[in-house]
Design a protein around this motif. Structure first.
Motif, mmCIF file in Angstrom:
data_model
loop_
_atom_site.group_PDB
_atom_site.id
_atom_site.type_symbol
_atom_site.label_atom_id
_atom_site.label_comp_id
_atom_site.label_asym_id
_atom_site.label_seq_id
_atom_site.Cartn_x
_atom_site.Cartn_y
_atom_site.Cartn_z
ATOM 1 N N GLN A 242 36.957 152.470 11.921
ATOM 2 C CA GLN A 242 35.785 152.685 11.862
ATOM 3 C C GLN A 242 34.942 152.415 13.079
ATOM 4 O O GLN A 242 35.467 151.858 13.978
ATOM 5 C CB GLN A 242 35.087 151.464 10.477
ATOM 6 C CG GLN A 242 35.913 151.784 9.325
ATOM 7 C CD GLN A 242 35.149 150.762 8.219
ATOM 8 O OE1 GLN A 242 34.083 150.390 8.501
ATOM 9 N NE2 GLN A 242 35.812 150.654 7.164
ATOM 10 N N ILE A 243 33.759 153.191 13.030
ATOM 11 C CA ILE A 243 33.236 153.296 14.100
ATOM 12 C C ILE A 243 31.433 153.219 14.188
ATOM 13 O O ILE A 243 31.058 153.904 12.833
ATOM 14 C CB ILE A 243 33.492 154.660 14.987
ATOM 15 C CG1 ILE A 243 32.969 154.730 16.553
ATOM 16 C CG2 ILE A 243 33.087 155.815 14.364
ATOM 17 C CD1 ILE A 243 33.748 155.617 17.236
ATOM 18 N N THR A 244 30.752 152.856 15.121
ATOM 19 C CA THR A 244 29.231 152.950 15.023
ATOM 20 C C THR A 244 28.787 154.288 15.779
ATOM 21 O O THR A 244 29.639 154.894 16.379
ATOM 22 C CB THR A 244 28.437 151.901 15.635
ATOM 23 O OG1 THR A 244 28.880 151.932 17.003
ATOM 24 C CG2 THR A 244 28.968 150.530 14.951
ATOM 25 N N GLU A 245 27.722 154.781 15.214
ATOM 26 C CA GLU A 245 27.192 155.967 15.959
ATOM 27 C C GLU A 245 27.049 155.669 17.559
ATOM 28 O O GLU A 245 27.379 156.515 18.397
ATOM 29 C CB GLU A 245 25.928 156.318 15.451
ATOM 30 C CG GLU A 245 25.840 156.877 14.004
ATOM 31 C CD GLU A 245 24.653 157.699 13.619
ATOM 32 O OE1 GLU A 245 24.046 158.549 14.368
ATOM 33 O OE2 GLU A 245 24.145 157.370 12.828
ATOM 34 N N ALA A 246 26.603 154.411 18.037
ATOM 35 C CA ALA A 246 26.572 154.178 19.344
ATOM 36 C C ALA A 246 27.914 154.344 20.082
ATOM 37 O O ALA A 246 28.055 154.949 21.058
ATOM 38 C CB ALA A 246 26.005 152.876 19.758
ATOM 39 N N GLU A 247 28.902 153.787 19.301
ATOM 40 C CA GLU A 247 30.368 154.070 19.938
ATOM 41 C C GLU A 247 30.834 155.404 19.879
ATOM 42 O O GLU A 247 31.381 155.668 20.730
ATOM 43 C CB GLU A 247 31.385 153.230 19.126
ATOM 44 C CG GLU A 247 32.758 153.201 19.629
ATOM 45 C CD GLU A 247 32.945 152.742 21.221
ATOM 46 O OE1 GLU A 247 33.888 153.129 21.830
ATOM 47 O OE2 GLU A 247 32.146 152.068 21.763
ATOM 48 N N ALA A 248 30.605 156.337 19.026
ATOM 49 C CA ALA A 248 30.975 157.480 18.720
ATOM 50 C C ALA A 248 30.280 158.205 19.854
ATOM 51 O O ALA A 248 30.988 158.974 20.359
ATOM 52 C CB ALA A 248 30.408 157.933 17.365
ATOM 53 N N GLU A 249 29.123 158.096 20.215
ATOM 54 C CA GLU A 249 28.530 158.756 21.222
ATOM 55 C C GLU A 249 29.121 158.609 22.628
ATOM 56 O O GLU A 249 29.449 159.545 23.510
ATOM 57 C CB GLU A 249 26.721 158.544 21.326
ATOM 58 C CG GLU A 249 26.027 159.407 22.571
ATOM 59 C CD GLU A 249 24.734 159.200 22.119
ATOM 60 O OE1 GLU A 249 24.020 159.318 23.328
ATOM 61 O OE2 GLU A 249 24.028 159.215 21.146
ATOM 62 N N HIS A 250 29.475 157.115 22.905
ATOM 63 C CA HIS A 250 29.962 156.765 23.985
ATOM 64 C C HIS A 250 31.491 157.616 24.142
ATOM 65 O O HIS A 250 31.737 158.178 25.235
ATOM 66 C CB HIS A 250 30.099 155.091 24.062
ATOM 67 C CG HIS A 250 31.003 154.762 25.031
ATOM 68 N ND1 HIS A 250 30.341 154.687 26.263
ATOM 69 C CD2 HIS A 250 32.076 154.296 25.343
ATOM 70 C CE1 HIS A 250 31.160 154.007 27.285
ATOM 71 N NE2 HIS A 250 32.504 153.809 26.753
#
Length: 103
Positions: free
Chosen positions: A46-54
């Motif tokens: 699972q991932i957050t949007e911030a981590e996904a963008e990174h």
């Protein structure tokens, strides 16, 4: 010839994010687990949007470097976006050489 720069600008990031869509949980995507904005993952992640963008920016930075070493013409921000979007979906080798058609 000196390699040309391929830039991962905010417009490029926004364009790819819009087309890919955000997925917070890993999903099977053709031949791999993908997450976030289409980056590689592992089952159950699972991932957050911030981590996904990174993660997306890191992948695009790698593609930009690989593309720059193959270019024989100067690009524009719009061309950078098109090249990076194609490379993200096809791989750098999938888009063939980016050569000057006049040579």
């Amino acid at each position: 010839m000196t390699p040309q720069a391929v830039n991962v600008g905010d417009d490029t990031l926004a364009f790819i994010k819009r087309w890919e869509g955000f997925t917070p949980r890993a999903a099977w995507d053709y031949h791999q687990w993908s997450i976030g904005y289409g980056t590689r993952s592992r089952e159950g992640e699972q991932i957050t949007e911030a981590e996904a963008e990174h993660r997306l920016r890191l992948v695009l930075d790698d593609y930009a470097e690989a593309l720059a070493s193959r270019l024989t013409v100067a690009t524009t921000p719009a061309k950078d976006t098109a090249l990076l979007s194609a490379a993200f979906n096809l791989g750098v080798g999938g888009i063939g050489p980016v050569l000057d058609p006049c040579n």
